[in-house]
Design an enzyme around this catalytic site. Structure first.
Site, mmCIF file in Angstrom:
data_model
loop_
_atom_site.group_PDB
_atom_site.id
_atom_site.type_symbol
_atom_site.label_atom_id
_atom_site.label_comp_id
_atom_site.label_asym_id
_atom_site.label_seq_id
_atom_site.Cartn_x
_atom_site.Cartn_y
_atom_site.Cartn_z
ATOM 1 N N THR A 151 5.144 -2.768 5.305
ATOM 2 C CA THR A 151 6.198 -3.598 4.822
ATOM 3 C C THR A 151 6.591 -4.582 5.820
ATOM 4 O OG1 THR A 151 6.764 -1.869 3.261
ATOM 5 C CG2 THR A 151 8.761 -3.391 3.936
ATOM 6 N N ARG A 179 5.460 2.946 -9.414
ATOM 7 C CA ARG A 179 5.777 3.738 -8.301
ATOM 8 C C ARG A 179 6.908 2.656 -7.207
ATOM 9 N NH1 ARG A 179 5.350 2.632 -2.449
ATOM 10 N NH2 ARG A 179 5.473 4.591 -1.400
ATOM 11 N N VAL A 180 7.900 3.287 -6.934
ATOM 12 C CA VAL A 180 8.705 2.307 -5.769
ATOM 13 C C VAL A 180 8.738 3.177 -4.887
ATOM 14 C CG1 VAL A 180 11.049 1.398 -5.486
ATOM 15 C CG2 VAL A 180 10.001 1.537 -7.920
ATOM 16 N N GLY A 181 8.795 2.405 -3.593
ATOM 17 C CA GLY A 181 8.982 3.243 -2.267
ATOM 18 C C GLY A 181 10.344 3.050 -1.670
ATOM 19 N N ASP A 182 10.133 3.143 -0.418
ATOM 20 C CA ASP A 182 11.749 3.028 0.259
ATOM 21 C C ASP A 182 12.192 1.531 0.512
ATOM 22 O OD1 ASP A 182 9.242 2.881 2.053
ATOM 23 O OD2 ASP A 182 10.787 2.145 3.443
ATOM 24 N N THR A 202 9.315 0.886 7.994
ATOM 25 C CA THR A 202 7.862 0.605 7.074
ATOM 26 C C THR A 202 7.097 2.029 7.254
ATOM 27 O OG1 THR A 202 5.797 -0.481 7.395
ATOM 28 C CG2 THR A 202 6.704 -0.262 9.358
ATOM 29 N N GLY A 203 6.149 2.352 6.422
ATOM 30 C CA GLY A 203 5.570 3.561 6.524
ATOM 31 C C GLY A 203 5.541 4.378 5.147
ATOM 32 N N LEU A 204 5.281 5.517 5.046
ATOM 33 C CA LEU A 204 5.129 6.238 3.634
ATOM 34 C C LEU A 204 6.535 6.434 3.230
ATOM 35 C CD1 LEU A 204 3.187 7.656 1.754
ATOM 36 C CD2 LEU A 204 3.916 9.879 3.015
ATOM 37 N N GLY A 205 6.857 5.773 2.177
ATOM 38 C CA GLY A 205 8.101 5.598 1.412
ATOM 39 C C GLY A 205 8.674 6.931 1.059
HETATM 40 N N1 ASP Z 1 7.191 1.776 2.995
HETATM 41 C C1 ASP Z 1 6.426 1.195 1.969
HETATM 42 C C2 ASP Z 1 6.393 1.979 0.724
HETATM 43 O O1 ASP Z 1 6.208 2.994 0.782
HETATM 44 C C3 ASP Z 1 5.042 0.862 2.551
HETATM 45 C C4 ASP Z 1 4.762 0.490 4.017
HETATM 46 O O2 ASP Z 1 5.837 -0.042 4.515
HETATM 47 O O3 ASP Z 1 3.631 0.899 4.640
HETATM 48 O O4 ASP Z 1 6.122 1.347 -0.354
#
Ligand code: ASP
Length: 317
Positions: A151, A179-182, A202-205
């Site tokens: 992100t 699906r919605v992330g963070d 950023t990362g695994l929401g």
């Molecule tokens: N945080 C984002 C999500 O989970 C993905 C990412 O930033 O890598 O949608």
């Protein structure tokens, strides 16, 4: 007078170059942040944000974005919006609403259309090819579909001491429809208070939202911690908690800036980010987790930058 901007990943560099110039001349954080994120959304070779972003399982590009004004806590967000060129601009407009400020799916898309935001097909040939290849690969192996995400999140301070935060993302590659992330979630993907500072993730929401890490970093800065100390504490303590209670923690990386233009970063994977302030011209850094709860930060080498450029433009077979 102080100003500054920090953003996740190498991809924010070009936008931040423009923002640095503009902020030094007195442009508002609101405009500088929106321009920075739009530059990432518009660039077709960034496959995790805006145009060129990778699609969901069905081959549909569903985009998430958010915008927060640290002066009055206004927040606007969209999730699962389709075929809108600049989701960040829609989020910014929504942030002025007293009600209906977070819209999802067809409601978000209809709102953008009604308000004359530019619409284009966001699925590029390149992204479609990557998706088709992945479908093939998944037939033949047990490969986890969830990679190729990142992100763009930014926090910006202007000369008038206003602060703004924003995010934009195509979320996880091969995500389930809806699906919605963070990224569009306040406190998880972003948070900002102009009297303290802001943070973005950023990362695994799915894991980031378990820890509300952006809010936690701002809260810790409000208690007097430096941005770096706040990021280290929030991110690594939560990483350890997840590892202990769930057996593993997903990848996550956060950047933050306080209202003096001082910044910090913490991450549990190798992570690039970009900063510019009144004291520092735009720079691309790499961060890695260090010993204990610390972060190792170094400027990205020319070799790393060249390899990055080659990787994002490599022809897709
Ligand atoms: N945080 C984002 C999500 O989970 C993905 C990412 O930033 O890598 O949608």
């Amino acid at each position: 007078m102080k100003w500054g901007i920090i953003a996740t990943w190498r991809m924010a560099y070009e936008g931040i170059m423009g923002a640095a110039e503009d902020l030094s001349q007195g442009l508002s954080a609101k405009d500088a942040l929106e321009n920075t994120i739009k530059a990432v959304e518009d660039y077709p070779f960034y496959k995790s944000v805006g145009y060129g972003g990778l699609p969901n399982e069905q081959g549909i590009v569903e985009l998430d974005a958010a915008y927060m004004d640290g002066d009055n806590f206004n927040i606007g967000a969209v999730a699962g919006i389709q075929d809108v060129k600049n989701p960040i601009s829609v989020a910014r407009k929504l942030s002025n609403n007293r009600f209906n400020s977070f819209l999802v799916g067809s409601g978000a898309t209809a709102y953008a259309q009604k308000n004359n935001f530019e619409r284009i097909n966001m699925l590029t040939e390149r992204a479609k090819k990557i998706w088709e290849n992945r479908l093939e690969e998944m037939k033949n192996s047990n490969l986890s579909p969830y990679d190729g995400h990142d992100t763009v999140g930014a926090v910006c301070l202007d000369k008038n001491k206003s602060m703004v935060a924003g995010t934009s993302s195509s979320g996880l590659f091969m995500k389930k429809q809806g699906r919605v992330g963070d990224s569009p979630l306040s406190g998880s993907g972003f948070y900002v208070d102009s009297e303290i500072g802001g943070a973005t993730a950023t990362g695994l929401g799915e894991d980031l939202m378990k820890g509300c890490l952006s809010y936690e970093i701002v809260r810790l800065m409000g208690e007097g911690l430096s941005p770096q100390a706040a990021a280290d504490k929030a991110v690594y303590e939560f990483h350890d908690k997840l590892a202990k209670r769930k057996g593993k923690a997903g990848a996550f990386s956060l950047v933050c800036m306080n209202n003096k233009g001082e910044w910090g970063v913490a991450t549990n994977v190798e992570f690039s980010f970009v900063v510019a302030t009144d004291k520092e011209s735009p720079k691309i850094y790499l961060a890695n987790k260090g010993e204990g709860h610390t972060t190792i930060i170094e400027e990205a080498s020319q070799e790393w930058l060249d390899a990055y450029e080659e990787r994002i433009k490599r022809p897709i077979q």
